[in-house]
Design a protein around this motif. Structure first.
Motif, PDB file in Angstrom:
ATOM      1  N   VAL A  34      25.273  38.120 -83.018  1.00 20.80           N
ATOM      2  CA  VAL A  34      23.894  38.486 -83.373  1.00 20.80           C
ATOM      3  C   VAL A  34      23.406  39.529 -82.368  1.00 20.80           C
ATOM      4  N   PRO A  35      23.727  40.810 -82.572  1.00 22.57           N
ATOM      5  CA  PRO A  35      23.231  41.839 -81.648  1.00 22.57           C
ATOM      6  C   PRO A  35      21.712  41.871 -81.614  1.00 22.57           C
ATOM      7  N   PHE A  36      21.166  42.323 -80.498  1.00 23.17           N
ATOM      8  CA  PHE A  36      19.708  42.324 -80.325  1.00 23.17           C
ATOM      9  C   PHE A  36      19.004  43.166 -81.376  1.00 23.17           C
ATOM     10  N   ASP A  37      19.694  44.204 -81.908  1.00 25.60           N
ATOM     11  CA  ASP A  37      19.063  45.067 -82.894  1.00 25.60           C
ATOM     12  C   ASP A  37      19.341  44.628 -84.327  1.00 25.60           C
ATOM     13  N   PRO A  62      14.183  51.936 -77.324  1.00 22.13           N
ATOM     14  CA  PRO A  62      14.771  52.861 -78.290  1.00 22.13           C
ATOM     15  C   PRO A  62      14.359  52.502 -79.719  1.00 22.13           C
ATOM     16  N   GLU A  63      14.477  53.474 -80.611  1.00 19.04           N
ATOM     17  CA  GLU A  63      14.070  53.277 -81.999  1.00 19.04           C
ATOM     18  C   GLU A  63      14.899  52.214 -82.707  1.00 19.04           C
ATOM     19  N   SER A 110       7.367  44.519 -83.406  1.00 21.64           N
ATOM     20  CA  SER A 110       5.961  44.648 -83.780  1.00 21.64           C
ATOM     21  C   SER A 110       5.178  43.532 -83.106  1.00 21.64           C
ATOM     22  N   ALA A 111       3.875  43.705 -83.044  1.00 18.02           N
ATOM     23  CA  ALA A 111       3.001  42.700 -82.451  1.00 18.02           C
ATOM     24  C   ALA A 111       2.597  41.669 -83.492  1.00 18.02           C
ATOM     25  N   GLU A 150      21.594  47.459 -72.197  1.00 13.50           N
ATOM     26  CA  GLU A 150      21.915  47.526 -73.620  1.00 13.50           C
ATOM     27  C   GLU A 150      20.683  47.333 -74.492  1.00 13.50           C
ATOM     28  N   GLN A 151      19.763  46.488 -74.057  1.00 13.24           N
ATOM     29  CA  GLN A 151      18.586  46.168 -74.859  1.00 13.24           C
ATOM     30  C   GLN A 151      17.449  47.176 -74.689  1.00 13.24           C
ATOM     31  N   GLY A 152      17.736  48.285 -73.999  1.00 13.07           N
ATOM     32  CA  GLY A 152      16.779  49.375 -73.903  1.00 13.07           C
ATOM     33  C   GLY A 152      15.764  49.231 -72.803  1.00 13.07           C
ATOM     34  N   LEU A 153      15.960  48.300 -71.872  1.00 17.34           N
ATOM     35  CA  LEU A 153      14.969  48.049 -70.829  1.00 17.34           C
ATOM     36  C   LEU A 153      15.240  48.808 -69.538  1.00 17.34           C
TER      37      LEU A 153
END
Length: 330
Positions: free
Chosen positions: A130-133, A156-157, A162-163, A306-309
């Motif tokens: 289950v990849p984060f994206d 990243p896109e 969403s909130a 990897e998770q864009g952080l």
């Protein structure tokens, strides 16, 4: 020379209690220990730099390194460690029979950058396909609506995020099936109340976490201790002085836990559980420093990147004050 007065904001832990009580003292330092909830400590330190020394989320600290100069310097002291399989909850009718079923689902998270959530997303990707994206992320307050990220994140896109709707909490959304799952460091109120609509994704958490450790050797790090950079640059000796004292306090906590004359905590089987932890994880199962935690730290840093952080992949040594990585040869 008069001692240096420093304020240390930290949780109420057995491994730091000797510093709070003054039975262990850091050389050259007059320490004021403030017992505060972790969320308050993190918020006040990240937003307002209120303390000279503080406990801090590992993820938030790594995020802070993107600034130039970085506002904090960390010690390899891990005030919080925890396996996080227990932190993953789902709606009973979401069609989730195991972690692999989270792919394509909508997953709540109080803050995307929370250390516990970074760890769990990484574990799901590495071990459960289950990849984060591959999921849709919803952020917001778990029990009170309106929570926002404590630290700025530029994702990243590929991250679909969403909130939560205005006025809605993640706990209520989970119970009512508006989100399929929730990853959170704190137990959501519907689960704590026995609501049958909410259950854990891993039904046997202890078995899952033992299997994870057996396969990886990782006992996840959640929090570190940081020194405000201006304090560190004026007094670099503080890093090793605090590190030595925190090590001594931890060693005292180990000894106190194994005092079988009377239980220090309200756990009937504390002693056999401690003995089992030592057998499975080793005598120094809550180790400080980089040497015994390299795989754990490197894995987290990979997940963070990897998770864009993270703006780049860092090494474990880059995180910590050099003085805390050295010791005198006797």
């Amino acid at each position: 020379m008069a001692p240096l007065h420093l304020t240390f904001a930290c949780g109420d832990y057995d491994r730091t209690r000797a510093l709070a009580e003054g039975t262990v003292r850091a050389d050259g330092i007059d320490l004021t220990y403030l017992r505060l909830p972790v969320e308050e400590t993190f918020f006040r330190m990240l937003r307002h730099r209120e303390f000279e020394v503080a406990e801090m989320s590992l993820s938030s600290y790594v995020l802070s390194l993107r600034a130039d100069p970085a506002p904090f310097v960390a010690l390899p002291v891990f005030t919080s460690r925890m396996f996080r399989h227990s932190s993953l909850y789902c709606h009973a009718d979401a069609g989730i029979t195991g972690p692999e079923d989270l792919r394509g689902k909508t997953v709540g998270t109080p803050e995307y950058q929370l250390t516990a959530c970074v760890w769990m997303r990484g574990v799901l990707g590495d071990r459960h396909g289950v990849p984060f994206d591959s999921v849709r992320h919803v952020t917001g307050g778990q029990e009170t609506a309106g929570r926002i990220e404590k630290a700025r994140v530029d994702l990243p896109e590929t991250v679909r995020i969403s909130a939560a709707p205005e006025g809605r909490t993640l706990s209520a959304m989970l119970a009512e099936g508006e989100i399929d799952a929730l990853v959170t460091p704190r137990v959501p109120s519907p689960f704590a109340a026995g609501d049958p609509r909410v259950r854990r994704v891993f039904p046997d958490v202890v078995a899952a976490e033992k299997e994870y450790y057996a396969a990886t050797g990782i006992f996840p790090v959640m929090h570190v201790v940081v020194i405000r950079r201006d304090v560190y640059e004026r007094h670099p000796w503080v890093a090793q002085s605090l590190y030595k004292a925190l090590l001594t306090a931890k060693d005292q906590a180990y000894a106190n836990l194994y005092d079988t004359s009377a239980l220090r905590f309200m756990l009937p089987w504390l002693t056999p559980q401690l003995e089992e932890a030592r057998a499975l994880l080793g005598e120094d199962y809550w180790s400080y420093g980089v040497a015994g935690n390299r795989t754990t730290l490197a894995t987290f840093l990979r997940y963070h990147h990897e998770q864009g952080l993270s703006d780049r992949l860092r090494s474990p040594e880059e995180l910590f004050a050099p003085e805390s990585l050295e010791s005198a040869v006797i």
